[in-house]
Design an enzyme around this catalytic site. Structure first.
Site, PDB file in Angstrom:
ATOM      1  N   TRP A 451       0.835  -1.207   0.000  1.00 37.41           N
ATOM      2  CA  TRP A 451       0.000   0.000   0.000  1.00 37.41           C
ATOM      3  C   TRP A 451       0.866   1.251   0.000  1.00 37.41           C
ATOM      4  O   TRP A 451       0.520   2.255  -0.624  1.00 37.41           O
ATOM      5  CB  TRP A 451      -0.914   0.004   1.229  1.00 37.41           C
ATOM      6  CG  TRP A 451      -1.734   1.262   1.371  1.00 37.41           C
ATOM      7  CD1 TRP A 451      -2.942   1.522   0.802  1.00 37.41           C
ATOM      8  CD2 TRP A 451      -1.394   2.428   2.126  1.00 37.41           C
ATOM      9  NE1 TRP A 451      -3.374   2.783   1.155  1.00 37.41           N
ATOM     10  CE2 TRP A 451      -2.440   3.362   1.974  1.00 37.41           C
ATOM     11  CE3 TRP A 451      -0.304   2.785   2.922  1.00 37.41           C
ATOM     12  CZ2 TRP A 451      -2.438   4.614   2.589  1.00 37.41           C
ATOM     13  CZ3 TRP A 451      -0.291   4.036   3.538  1.00 37.41           C
ATOM     14  CH2 TRP A 451      -1.346   4.925   3.364  1.00 37.41           C
ATOM     15  N   HIS A 452       1.999   1.186   0.678  1.00 39.40           N
ATOM     16  CA  HIS A 452       2.844   2.376   0.791  1.00 39.40           C
ATOM     17  C   HIS A 452       3.525   2.743  -0.529  1.00 39.40           C
ATOM     18  O   HIS A 452       3.858   3.918  -0.726  1.00 39.40           O
ATOM     19  CB  HIS A 452       3.910   2.172   1.868  1.00 39.40           C
ATOM     20  CG  HIS A 452       3.406   2.384   3.257  1.00 39.40           C
ATOM     21  ND1 HIS A 452       2.702   1.420   3.948  1.00 39.40           N
ATOM     22  CD2 HIS A 452       3.486   3.447   4.093  1.00 39.40           C
ATOM     23  CE1 HIS A 452       2.381   1.882   5.148  1.00 39.40           C
ATOM     24  NE2 HIS A 452       2.834   3.107   5.258  1.00 39.40           N
ATOM     25  N   GLY A 453       3.744   1.796  -1.396  1.00 38.29           N
ATOM     26  CA  GLY A 453       4.409   2.148  -2.639  1.00 38.29           C
ATOM     27  C   GLY A 453       4.605   0.972  -3.559  1.00 38.29           C
ATOM     28  O   GLY A 453       4.604  -0.186  -3.119  1.00 38.29           O
TER      29      GLY A 453
END
Length: 671
Positions: A451-453
């Protein structure tokens, strides 16, 4: 006309940031009109001209303010926000209608309505996650497919292609996909709303303008916190209230956030961290290590600083956002850290991923699917097929077999009613719960990293955090004999690996393990000495405090090490993110684990003395007791207004002495 164009047109080089004077001029105008609106005299009641009308006007006003804010930040990506808002509002309404019909009609109608509601929920999630995957992971998935199958696919921006059909030819580039600011946050927010309507936890919002305001409320729109509908929507229908004390607290949060961002986060980034991460080979091992620890403070100050400002601005407007950070670097374990860090995301992942996977109750198709996918893709990209897939297959088979055996033993227990058997079964159930919790929490952490990247380094970062949580849980369940034996064995093995391979990574792990072994040995000896005697209460308190400090230091070091993969994947062109991120992480490990020159350390400490002082001061403030922080927050809010004005002016002067030549964007804007 040029001035008006500058005010109202989108400029990619000048977004509305909390750290810019432009934003505060914008907010001052918004707040002045807001104050005028809420001061208008309306009679009590529910008709036209009543207090309900005032609330509706306030909500509509702030909705359009929020849309303008997002337009100035992201331009035409406002259309994506508007589409998601309309889509989920309509679908959630239809879901509620079908669920209502399910309760009041014949059995056949109930079955059809229940199935329709599930289909609508699936449609909503597919639309939302499809948009997120397209904008955020197009490069990642394209590169992964190309690596796996040797193809040569290229990304194609379908939205830019459609836009060119309605505008000047070639105005939008179709060869690159730009990530809309804040899409990860508002997508998760609308998913939680639709799922909660399906679960019948909330009623759907009847007015689309109110729902649009909930989705796009500008203080938290682009970087959270992720606010659930059940927390925020009831506030839409409550009169505006802001006491003198709450006003002071709101101002404090804004100043606190600006100080964290500009004085601490930006100063550390500009004067050391960015330099080291841009080219780690130019710096010594100690400089790389210090930059890594400083980054842990930077990312906390940056993200929690944004949250503090968002909470303060929202409070001035009469709305209350949930706490998102709770002194995370005071944590004594990785699990506790993730309960204190980005708390709104943690709650979201628990409610909408971890629990649906089965939590600590069970594992099902979702658990097997995600674990299999993670293992297969990892093996395919690394080429380590048998090293990954064979142990994984044996592990998953053993899980399935033990589950069946336990279910059969449970039937025997129900029939037998023997106390010893029940206790045995209870222990087996607890072990199974721990196994399920470990599997599902690992998957949650890996997907949370994704989700972060869109980079393998983010997935590695999530996976390491997941493994850390599992190891910590297992460690807590061991006795001290087992702990000391395993720590000794691990340290000896890593030292041997370092001795025979001379690889920097093994040396780094060996040194870290040796330090942990020393702490384990001291606590083991203390346990051996005191287990059969009564310990003086004062000595027990000292031992407890030292053990707590040691656990905090270990956890902080572990979290900092994982940041290596997090930071090396940030601020990168998504087309080349994987390759560049891995190269940066590898170079830093080689420098930190390589030979150190002791002569460099004194020179570094003197040359970067203000950076070192800022880091020490930041960590000292972070580790202050919570009640101390609460006291000076309340003291500030209780100041006489004239004194508060003076304090605010002085604080602004001091804060903006640290402003760098180029404004640093908030780290989480890219997520």
């Amino acid at each position: 006309m040029d001035f008006l164009h500058h005010i109202f047109a989108f400029d990619a080089d000048s977004p509305l940031l909390f750290t810019q004077f432009y934003f505060w001029a914008f907010f001052a105008l918004v707040y002045a009109l807001f104050a005028l609106l809420i001061s208008l005299p309306f009679r009590e009641g529910s008709g036209v001209g009543s207090s309900n009308t005032k609330l509706h006007l306030r909500n509509v006003y702030l909705l359009f303010v929020s849309w303008f804010f997002y337009y100035k930040t992201s331009g035409l990506f406002l259309l994506i926000l508007a589409f998601v808002t309309l889509s989920d509002w309509i679908i959630a309404g239809r879901i509620h209608k079908n669920l209502t019909a399910k309760r009041s009609n014949s059995e056949a109608v109930q079955q059809r309505s229940g199935l329709t509601a599930k289909i609508l929920l699936a449609l909503s999630i597919i639309i939302d996650l499809g948009l997120l995957a397209y904008f955020k992971y197009a490069y990642f998935f394209t590169n992964m497919i190309n690596d796996l199958f040797g193809t040569g696919f290229q990304v194609f921006d379908i939205f830019a292609y459609v836009g060119n059909g309605f505008s000047e030819a070639g105005r939008f580039s179709v060869d690159t996909i730009i990530l809309p600011v804040g899409i990860s946050f508002y997508i998760f927010q609308v998913i939680s709303y639709t799922v909660d309507v399906f679960r019948r936890k909330i009623e759907p919002v009847k007015n689309i303008l109110d729902f649009g305001f909930y989705v796009s409320f500008f203080p938290q729109l682009v970087a959270g916190p992720i606010v659930r509908a059940e927390e925020f929507i009831p506030q839409l229908y409550k009169p505006y209230r802001l006491s003198r004390r709450l006003f002071g607290i709101a101002v404090f949060w804004i100043l606190n956030g600006l100080a964290k961002k500009i004085i601490m986060s930006d100063y550390l980034a500009v004067n050391l961290i960015d330099r080291v991460f841009d080219n780690p080979l130019l710096f010594s091992g100690f400089e790389n290590l210090f930059a890594l620890f400083a980054y842990s403070l930077q990312v906390y100050a940056d993200f929690s600083g944004y949250t503090d400002i968002a909470i303060g601005v929202a409070m001035l407007l009469g709305f209350y956002l949930p706490m998102n950070f709770n002194s995370p670097y005071k944590s004594q374990s990785p699990q506790e850290f993730w309960r204190r860090w980005h708390m709104s995301l943690g709650r979201w992942l628990k409610s909408y991923l971890y629990i649906p996977l089965g939590g600590n109750r069970q594992i099902g198709f979702g658990t097997f699917f995600w674990m299999s996918l993670i293992a297969f893709v990892s093996a395919a990209l690394t080429g380590w097929w048998w090293q990954i897939l064979v142990p994984f297959a044996l592990f998953m088979i053993s899980v399935a077999i033990s589950d069946k055996v336990l279910q059969r033993s449970g039937l025997t227990v129900n029939e037998a009613n023997g106390l010893t058997t029940k206790r045995s079964n209870s222990a087996a159930v607890e072990k199974r719960k721990l196994l399920y919790a470990n599997l599902n929490s690992f998957i949650t952490q890996v997907l949370g990293g994704l989700w972060h990247g869109a980079s393998w380094n983010f997935i590695i970062w999530g996976g390491i955090n997941g493994i850390g949580m599992i190891v910590e849980k297992i460690w807590r369940g061991m006795n001290w004999h087992t702990r000391f034996f395993l720590m000794t064995l691990l340290t000896a093995g890593l030292c041997c690996a370092d001795y025979y391979t001379h690889l920097p990574a093994w040396r780094l792990f060996a040194v870290w393990a040796a330090i942990i072994w020393v702490g384990t040995a001291i606590r083991y000896i203390y346990w051996l000495i005191t287990q059969d005697i009564t310990v003086n209460s004062q000595l027990a308190i000292i031992n407890s405090q030292l053990a707590k400090a040691w656990a905090v230091l270990q956890t902080f070091t572990f979290i900092t090490f994982t940041r290596l993969f997090f930071r090396s994947s940030s601020n990168l062109d998504p087309e080349t993110a994987n390759e560049v991120a891995w190269e940066t992480a590898k170079n830093m490990v080689n420098q930190i684990g390589g030979a150190w020159s002791n002569d460099i350390i004194p020179d570094f400490l003197w040359e970067y003395r203000w950076v070192v002082a800022m880091f020490i001061a930041g960590m000292a403030i972070h580790w202050l007791p919570t009640n101390w922080k609460r006291r000076y927050r309340l003291w500030f809010s209780a100041m006489p207004l004239w004194l508060m004005v003076i304090a605010v002016c002085l604080a602004i002067v001091v804060i903006y002495q640290f402003v760098s030549a180029e404004m640093q964007p908030f780290i989480y804007f890219q997520f």
